[in-house]
Write a protein that holds these residues in place. Sequence first.
Motif, PDB file in Angstrom:
ATOM      1  N   THR A  25       0.823  -1.213   0.000  1.00  0.00           N
ATOM      2  CA  THR A  25       0.000   0.000   0.000  1.00  0.00           C
ATOM      3  C   THR A  25       0.856   1.262   0.000  1.00  0.00           C
ATOM      4  O   THR A  25       0.399   2.323  -0.380  1.00  0.00           O
ATOM      5  CB  THR A  25      -0.926   0.012   1.228  1.00  0.00           C
ATOM      6  N   THR A  26       2.083   1.140   0.485  1.00  0.00           N
ATOM      7  CA  THR A  26       3.055   2.223   0.433  1.00  0.00           C
ATOM      8  C   THR A  26       4.448   1.596   0.481  1.00  0.00           C
ATOM      9  O   THR A  26       4.609   0.503   1.033  1.00  0.00           O
ATOM     10  CB  THR A  26       2.896   3.195   1.618  1.00  0.00           C
ATOM     11  N   HIS A  49       2.610   6.154  -1.926  1.00  0.00           N
ATOM     12  CA  HIS A  49       1.364   5.447  -1.708  1.00  0.00           C
ATOM     13  C   HIS A  49       0.803   4.875  -3.013  1.00  0.00           C
ATOM     14  O   HIS A  49       1.171   5.311  -4.102  1.00  0.00           O
ATOM     15  CB  HIS A  49       0.335   6.390  -1.084  1.00  0.00           C
ATOM     16  N   ALA A  50      -0.141   3.926  -2.856  1.00  0.00           N
ATOM     17  CA  ALA A  50      -0.791   3.313  -4.013  1.00  0.00           C
ATOM     18  C   ALA A  50      -1.407   4.385  -4.899  1.00  0.00           C
ATOM     19  O   ALA A  50      -2.117   5.276  -4.410  1.00  0.00           O
ATOM     20  CB  ALA A  50      -1.857   2.335  -3.532  1.00  0.00           C
ATOM     21  N   PRO A 261       2.741  -0.222  -5.429  1.00  0.00           N
ATOM     22  CA  PRO A 261       1.886   0.975  -5.387  1.00  0.00           C
ATOM     23  C   PRO A 261       1.483   1.485  -6.767  1.00  0.00           C
ATOM     24  O   PRO A 261       0.408   2.069  -6.910  1.00  0.00           O
ATOM     25  CB  PRO A 261       2.767   2.000  -4.659  1.00  0.00           C
TER      26      PRO A 261
END
Length: 380
Positions: A25-26, A49-50, A261
């Motif tokens: 996700t990050t 981040h994504a 991401p």
Amino acid sequence: MISTPTVSSDEPAITGNRVELQLLTTLKCNLRCGYCSLAVGEVLRSQKHAIYTAEQLEAFIRKHLADREVYFTLYGGEPTLNTGFILELMERFPNCRFNMQTNGTLLHRVPDKVLARLSNVMISVDGGEEITDSYRGKGIYRRVLGNAAAVRAKTFGTLTARVTWWGGETTFEELDELTRSFDYVYFQFAQGVGAHTPESVAKKKAVLAKLVAKFFASDALYPVVPVMGTVRNKVAPWRINELSAGLTQCRVSTNLLNVMPDGKIYPCPDMLYSKELLQGDIVGNWVKKSPLQPHPDMPCRQCVAYHYCRGNCMKNLHLAYVKNDANWRTQVTEPTCELIRFLGEEVDRHDPGGWYARAPLPVRNRLVNAEVYEFCEVMP
Ligand code: SF4
Ligand code: SF4
């Protein structure tokens, strides 16, 4: 002999009925652990981040995974640095299971409604206090154990210590102690040159022997996953076929997708730097079968451990026998295989079939069906 892999676009991308979507996700992290695998190829912090949206992820799942159970592992970097995206995912996929892999230092900042939805939390430590703090920073071990205790009442899921077992200093007592703070302890032998000197391997064998002895000393379940997994694979071998189609039990050849991401998909979270292993893309909405498959040059089918090991770590095997990295083979892959064979021999010495026959039904059920096997690699 394992056949040569032929990966073509018309082969099913996923084998089996369920798929683990491991979302990075990050790639940001608040720690700087000395051995972080994402530092290889400078993956860590290379993206923040994504950037794909939850809508794009849903479209990908609808197109490629609609007939399967999809469950999520929230991974990083440090996933607790992007809880907004996690909440969005949990709202969009209300029926899915969620697992989190975290360094545990920021768990106190995770919203209660996220904690309540997690089936399992994998919390990284490196053994005991001294070793953990030497890799992760002073005071981290106590902070992490304190955080684990504090979130215990807020989650219905299990708490699992994820131990990277580096040198020979880690003791049985340190690993055993973790079983008092966590529901499960999973350890993985460190994947780094220099981790497994002959002296270190000898010390690890002595600890393994004690862990196995403690497992069989009781008719309760001693919750150390690689020991549990080895016993399970010997008394209930069909579970390997159900969960990873008889292949490596980290699912990397069959039903694990690691999503960067930027939406790019790779089979192994430790080889995100290897562009030749690109397996798909959330944004481009495509996916193919994992390119990390058994290869004829890998020694597994001739190995006495194959029936319970199933090729342990495809990254180690790929580097050693496909990329022919002799340094990796002699210093990481072969010592790890030696330890896995030793683990199996120790289990055999204690008559696992007889133990299983005597075990109370709830213990038998947990040994065979524990959900934790779906959230970690099973073998060390
Ligand atoms: S111990 Fe090593 S060679 Fe044997 S099956 Fe496992 S990974 Fe393959
Ligand atoms: S066990 Fe090895 S191949 Fe599997 S996910 Fe971990 S590093 Fe990759």
